[in-house]
Structure formats: C-alpha cells, structure tokens
Design an enzyme around this catalytic site. Structure first.
Site, PDB file in Angstrom:
ATOM      1  N   CYS A 219       0.848  -1.189   0.000  1.00 59.48           N
ATOM      2  CA  CYS A 219       0.000   0.000   0.000  1.00 59.48           C
ATOM      3  C   CYS A 219       0.887   1.244   0.000  1.00 59.48           C
ATOM      4  O   CYS A 219       1.906   1.245   0.675  1.00 59.48           O
ATOM      5  CB  CYS A 219      -0.870  -0.047   1.259  1.00 59.48           C
ATOM      6  SG  CYS A 219      -2.165   1.154   1.263  1.00 59.48           S
ATOM      7  N   PRO A 220       0.608   2.292  -0.728  1.00 62.36           N
ATOM      8  CA  PRO A 220      -0.579   2.517  -1.557  1.00 62.36           C
ATOM      9  C   PRO A 220      -0.349   2.188  -3.025  1.00 62.36           C
ATOM     10  O   PRO A 220      -1.008   2.759  -3.884  1.00 62.36           O
ATOM     11  CB  PRO A 220      -0.826   4.008  -1.359  1.00 62.36           C
ATOM     12  CG  PRO A 220       0.564   4.589  -1.316  1.00 62.36           C
ATOM     13  CD  PRO A 220       1.388   3.532  -0.595  1.00 62.36           C
TER      14      PRO A 220
END
Length: 80
Positions: free
Chosen positions: A19-20
């Site tokens: 992430c992200p």
C-alpha cells in the site's frame, strides 16, 4: 450487473505491491483512460478493500464491482 457482464478495457495487476501501490497504479491507469472506460485492478493487499472504494467516491469514478478471488481481489472501476 455481475462480474461476468463487465468487460474491462484495461487490467492493472498490482498483486504483491505494498500500500498505496495498487491505488496509485489504478489512478495512473484511469488518468490515461477515456471517459467511460473500465479498469480492472488486481490486488492482494487488504487495504485496497477500503482505499479503492473511498478513492473512487472522492474522485467521482464508479466502483462497479469488487470480486473476492482465491488469493486476491479484483476491482472494476469506471472512469466518469
């Protein structure tokens, strides 16, 4: 509408990305897409389950479907 009815114009495979990363990959693909195009994002990051719907709503795009597969998720997002 079911997943089998959706024909993505592009698939972005972000499996294995932290992430992200998956969301950034999706944003990049949609930025270059035509209005109305559907991008399928493949992600095995559970954070995408909240990131993608929240971003789609904020950005004004349409999350058509979220599919839970054996070891990853597929998100179908229409650019609006």
């Amino acid at each position: 509408m079911t997943v089998s009815d959706i024909e993505p114009d592009e698939t972005v495979d972000s499996r294995g990305a932290a992430c992200p990363g998956p969301l950034m990959d999706l944003i990049g693909a949609l930025r270059n897409a035509e209005d109305g195009a559907v991008v399928r994002l493949l992600s095995d990051n559970e954070q995408s389950l909240t990131d993608v719907p929240e971003w789609a709503e904020e950005a004004g795009n349409e999350l058509l479907e979220t599919e839970e597969l054996e070891d990853h998720y597929a998100f179908y997002v229409r650019k609006t």
